[in-house]
Design a protein around this motif. Sequence first.
Motif, PDB file in Angstrom:
ATOM      1  N   ASP A   6       8.378  24.356  -9.066  1.00 24.66           N
ATOM      2  CA  ASP A   6       7.510  23.612  -9.981  1.00 24.66           C
ATOM      3  C   ASP A   6       6.064  23.877  -9.583  1.00 24.66           C
ATOM      4  N   ILE A   7       5.137  23.253 -10.277  1.00 22.06           N
ATOM      5  CA  ILE A   7       3.705  23.516 -10.038  1.00 22.06           C
ATOM      6  C   ILE A   7       3.285  23.163  -8.615  1.00 22.06           C
ATOM      7  N   HIS A   8       3.828  22.074  -8.073  1.00 27.92           N
ATOM      8  CA  HIS A   8       3.466  21.644  -6.712  1.00 27.92           C
ATOM      9  C   HIS A   8       4.025  22.607  -5.668  1.00 27.92           C
ATOM     10  N   ALA A  11       2.085  25.885  -5.877  1.00 29.07           N
ATOM     11  CA  ALA A  11       0.766  25.727  -5.250  1.00 29.07           C
ATOM     12  C   ALA A  11       0.886  25.795  -3.728  1.00 29.07           C
ATOM     13  N   HIS A  17      -4.665  25.064  -4.739  1.00 22.99           N
ATOM     14  CA  HIS A  17      -4.605  23.747  -5.367  1.00 22.99           C
ATOM     15  C   HIS A  17      -3.779  23.863  -6.643  1.00 22.99           C
ATOM     16  N   LYS A  18      -3.048  22.822  -6.980  1.00 23.91           N
ATOM     17  CA  LYS A  18      -2.176  22.884  -8.160  1.00 23.91           C
ATOM     18  C   LYS A  18      -2.964  23.126  -9.443  1.00 23.91           C
ATOM     19  N   ASP A  19      -4.196  22.595  -9.527  1.00 22.69           N
ATOM     20  CA  ASP A  19      -5.013  22.824 -10.719  1.00 22.69           C
ATOM     21  C   ASP A  19      -5.401  24.295 -10.850  1.00 22.69           C
ATOM     22  N   GLN A  22      -2.314  26.127 -12.061  1.00 22.92           N
ATOM     23  CA  GLN A  22      -2.100  25.833 -13.485  1.00 22.92           C
ATOM     24  C   GLN A  22      -3.087  26.611 -14.355  1.00 22.92           C
TER      25      GLN A  22
END
Length: 115
Positions: A6-8, A11, A17-19, A22
Amino acid sequence: MVRTLDIHEAAAFLHMHKDTVQRRAKAGEIPGTKPGRSWVFLEEDLVAYLKRLQTQPRQTGKGETLCSTNVVTPGGWISSHQAARELDALLAQRTKQPHRSCTTVSRQKAGASHG
């Protein structure tokens, strides 16, 4: 079996960083997909992404290229030389505009009215 992240997890895997992950995935820089409301990344695709980053050209402080390779863009493969030419063209357009200073203009007008 292929491992999905997943995104976390992606990352953490990429040490970003997850942002950032993304934003780069949205731009097509990082391989990922959003089949529903959440991003899904294949671990093997992220490994390949990191390997590609290792082979991208790096610049020395003197503007010299340390190596030459191909670069992946959302639209497909382009050579690093073509990418450099396109970037140079964009930068040239930006630097052609003259710099203006309000204080310089004001002083010239003020000096002209007194003289």
